[in-house]
Design an enzyme around this catalytic site. Structure first.
Site, PDB file in Angstrom:
ATOM      1  N   SER A   1       8.772   5.018   3.865  1.00 22.32           N
ATOM      2  CA  SER A   1       6.781   5.303   3.207  1.00 22.32           C
ATOM      3  C   SER A   1       6.246   6.727   3.038  1.00 22.32           C
ATOM      4  O   SER A   1       6.334   7.970   3.860  1.00 22.32           O
ATOM      5  CB  SER A   1       6.160   5.048   4.608  1.00 22.32           C
ATOM      6  OG  SER A   1       4.774   4.898   3.715  1.00 22.32           O
TER       7      SER A   1
ATOM      8  N   HIS B   1       7.253   3.226  -0.344  1.00 25.34           N
ATOM      9  CA  HIS B   1       6.211   3.120  -0.838  1.00 25.34           C
ATOM     10  C   HIS B   1       4.843   3.891  -0.448  1.00 25.34           C
ATOM     11  O   HIS B   1       5.105   5.086   0.181  1.00 25.34           O
ATOM     12  CB  HIS B   1       6.198   1.880   0.656  1.00 25.34           C
ATOM     13  CG  HIS B   1       4.624   1.696   1.175  1.00 25.34           C
ATOM     14  ND1 HIS B   1       4.884   0.392   1.323  1.00 25.34           N
ATOM     15  CD2 HIS B   1       3.148   2.113   2.313  1.00 25.34           C
ATOM     16  CE1 HIS B   1       3.750   0.073   1.600  1.00 25.34           C
ATOM     17  NE2 HIS B   1       2.721   1.036   2.123  1.00 25.34           N
TER      18      HIS B   1
ATOM     19  N   ASP C   1       1.024   4.894   0.190  1.00 26.51           N
ATOM     20  CA  ASP C   1       0.063   4.291   0.534  1.00 26.51           C
ATOM     21  C   ASP C   1      -1.667   5.232   0.052  1.00 26.51           C
ATOM     22  O   ASP C   1      -1.629   5.933  -0.057  1.00 26.51           O
ATOM     23  CB  ASP C   1      -0.399   4.814   2.020  1.00 26.51           C
ATOM     24  CG  ASP C   1       0.578   3.929   3.190  1.00 26.51           C
ATOM     25  OD1 ASP C   1       0.165   2.653   2.804  1.00 26.51           O
ATOM     26  OD2 ASP C   1       1.565   4.125   3.954  1.00 26.51           O
TER      27      ASP C   1
ATOM     28  N   MET D   1      -4.968   5.660   0.361  1.00 22.51           N
ATOM     29  CA  MET D   1      -6.387   5.685   0.726  1.00 22.51           C
ATOM     30  C   MET D   1      -7.890   6.103  -0.309  1.00 22.51           C
ATOM     31  O   MET D   1      -7.705   7.711  -0.160  1.00 22.51           O
ATOM     32  CB  MET D   1      -5.848   6.637   2.454  1.00 22.51           C
ATOM     33  CG  MET D   1      -4.546   5.508   3.332  1.00 22.51           C
ATOM     34  SD  MET D   1      -4.649   6.532   4.555  1.00 22.51           S
ATOM     35  CE  MET D   1      -3.271   5.360   5.238  1.00 22.51           C
TER      36      MET D   1
ATOM     37  N   HIS E   1       0.335   0.694  -2.091  1.00 23.27           N
ATOM     38  CA  HIS E   1      -0.441  -0.446  -1.091  1.00 23.27           C
ATOM     39  C   HIS E   1      -1.458   0.364  -0.941  1.00 23.27           C
ATOM     40  O   HIS E   1      -1.908   2.020  -0.504  1.00 23.27           O
ATOM     41  CB  HIS E   1       0.366   0.297   0.172  1.00 23.27           C
ATOM     42  CG  HIS E   1      -0.731  -0.526   1.348  1.00 23.27           C
ATOM     43  ND1 HIS E   1      -0.483  -0.808   2.858  1.00 23.27           N
ATOM     44  CD2 HIS E   1      -1.985  -1.440   1.331  1.00 23.27           C
ATOM     45  CE1 HIS E   1      -1.412  -0.801   3.318  1.00 23.27           C
ATOM     46  NE2 HIS E   1      -2.046  -1.425   2.692  1.00 23.27           N
TER      47      HIS E   1
ATOM     48  N   MET F   1      -5.455   1.224   0.448  1.00 25.47           N
ATOM     49  CA  MET F   1      -5.812   0.894   1.154  1.00 25.47           C
ATOM     50  C   MET F   1      -7.567   1.636   0.705  1.00 25.47           C
ATOM     51  O   MET F   1      -7.867   2.306   1.611  1.00 25.47           O
ATOM     52  CB  MET F   1      -6.301   1.714   2.595  1.00 25.47           C
ATOM     53  CG  MET F   1      -4.524   0.544   2.991  1.00 25.47           C
ATOM     54  SD  MET F   1      -4.007   1.557   4.284  1.00 25.47           S
ATOM     55  CE  MET F   1      -2.355   2.367   3.912  1.00 25.47           C
TER      56      MET F   1
ATOM     57  N   MET G   1       0.068  -5.668   8.494  1.00 26.66           N
ATOM     58  CA  MET G   1       0.110  -4.651   9.308  1.00 26.66           C
ATOM     59  C   MET G   1       0.181  -4.622  11.270  1.00 26.66           C
ATOM     60  O   MET G   1      -0.461  -5.519  11.142  1.00 26.66           O
ATOM     61  CB  MET G   1      -1.526  -4.289   8.955  1.00 26.66           C
ATOM     62  CG  MET G   1      -1.515  -3.760   7.700  1.00 26.66           C
ATOM     63  SD  MET G   1      -0.893  -2.440   6.518  1.00 26.66           S
ATOM     64  CE  MET G   1      -0.910  -0.785   8.349  1.00 26.66           C
TER      65      MET G   1
ATOM     66  N   ASP H   1       4.220  -3.530   8.217  1.00 18.37           N
ATOM     67  CA  ASP H   1       4.200  -2.055   8.056  1.00 18.37           C
ATOM     68  C   ASP H   1       3.193  -1.509   8.951  1.00 18.37           C
ATOM     69  O   ASP H   1       2.520  -1.702   9.157  1.00 18.37           O
ATOM     70  CB  ASP H   1       3.741  -1.698   6.718  1.00 18.37           C
ATOM     71  CG  ASP H   1       3.278   0.008   6.608  1.00 18.37           C
ATOM     72  OD1 ASP H   1       3.025   0.768   7.236  1.00 18.37           O
ATOM     73  OD2 ASP H   1       2.523  -0.336   5.671  1.00 18.37           O
TER      74      ASP H   1
END
Length: 232
Positions: A14, A39, A41, A43, A72, A74, A143, A181
């Site tokens: 990640s 991965h 993220d 955000m 991912h 979020m 999660m 994760d």
């Protein structure tokens, strides 16, 4: 019962816990591990309190390796990012079941962009919210920390969610992957594998090691049970 001995295990470094001053070099370092996924993220400061990066960084990193970019989201409004991320070079996108009525149209939109679809669930959310969507996703992401920042402690109670996702998969004859994760290191990855997980997203647990390739190899052995076999 885990099918860890028959399912392909995926280790996914990640990037959230990489050195942000050297993201290009860190992406290359991840690619040399042989891990198939990277991965990322995304955000937005609304769905979670932190901000990370967006399509521009995905576009900049895409030429550096051939790993599957596992994005991912979020985000409170992932719909505005789907097309930009697809154009930037993502391969699969994960949204959150907590988005409620947005989930079904988002799944449809992600599919229309030629991407694989993941559906994530936060620790406090009931697993029953996932059940109506299972036949339309490629992966379920459990999660194992409350999302928003790296380096948190693994929430052991989330193992029951992994077990439930695995039980549904077997009962319904589905093929979705079960990812975990948050707080994933060698020991917690092994516990998740025993519960039915097959995809292990790890930030600090991998990028925190000077030798990322050796760390990824050790995690793979842990989830495939090689360490436990050697001890036996």
């Amino acid at each position: 019962m885990s099918d860890a001995t028959t399912r392909r295990m995926i280790i996914a470094p990640s990037l959230l816990d990489a050195n942000f001053a050297r993201l290009g070099a860190e992406t290359l370092r991840a690619s040399r591990t042989g891990a198939p996924w990277l991965h990322l993220d995304i955000m937005d400061g609304h769905f979670v309190p932190d901000l990370s990066f967006g399509p521009a960084l995905v576009r900049a990193l895409r030429p550096l390796n051939r790993m599957i970019f596992d994005v991912h989201l979020m985000c409170a409004r992932p719909d505005i990012l789907l097309e930009p991320l697809a154009k930037a070079g993502s391969d699969r996108m994960t949204i959150h079941v907590e988005l409620g009525v947005q989930v079904e149209p988002l799944i449809w939109k992600i599919r229309s962009l030629g991407q694989e679809v993941g559906l994530a669930i936060n620790p406090p959310t009931s697993m029953t919210t996932l059940e109506p969507h299972l036949e339309r996703v490629d992966s379920v992401l459990i999660m194992t920390v409350n999302p928003g920042c790296g380096g948190q402690e693994f929430i052991t109670e989330c193992l029951t969610k992994v077990q439930q996702a695995a039980a549904w998969r077997e009962k319904l004859g589905l093929k979705y992957r079960i990812a975990v994760d948050g707080g994933i290191h060698f020991g917690t990855a092994a516990s998740c594998a025993a519960a039915g997980a097959d995809t292990f997203i790890s930030g600090t647990g991998l990028f925190g090691h000077k030798n990322l390739t050796a760390a990824a190899r050790k995690m793979r052995k842990a989830v495939e049970g090689e360490d436990r076999k050697a001890e036996g």
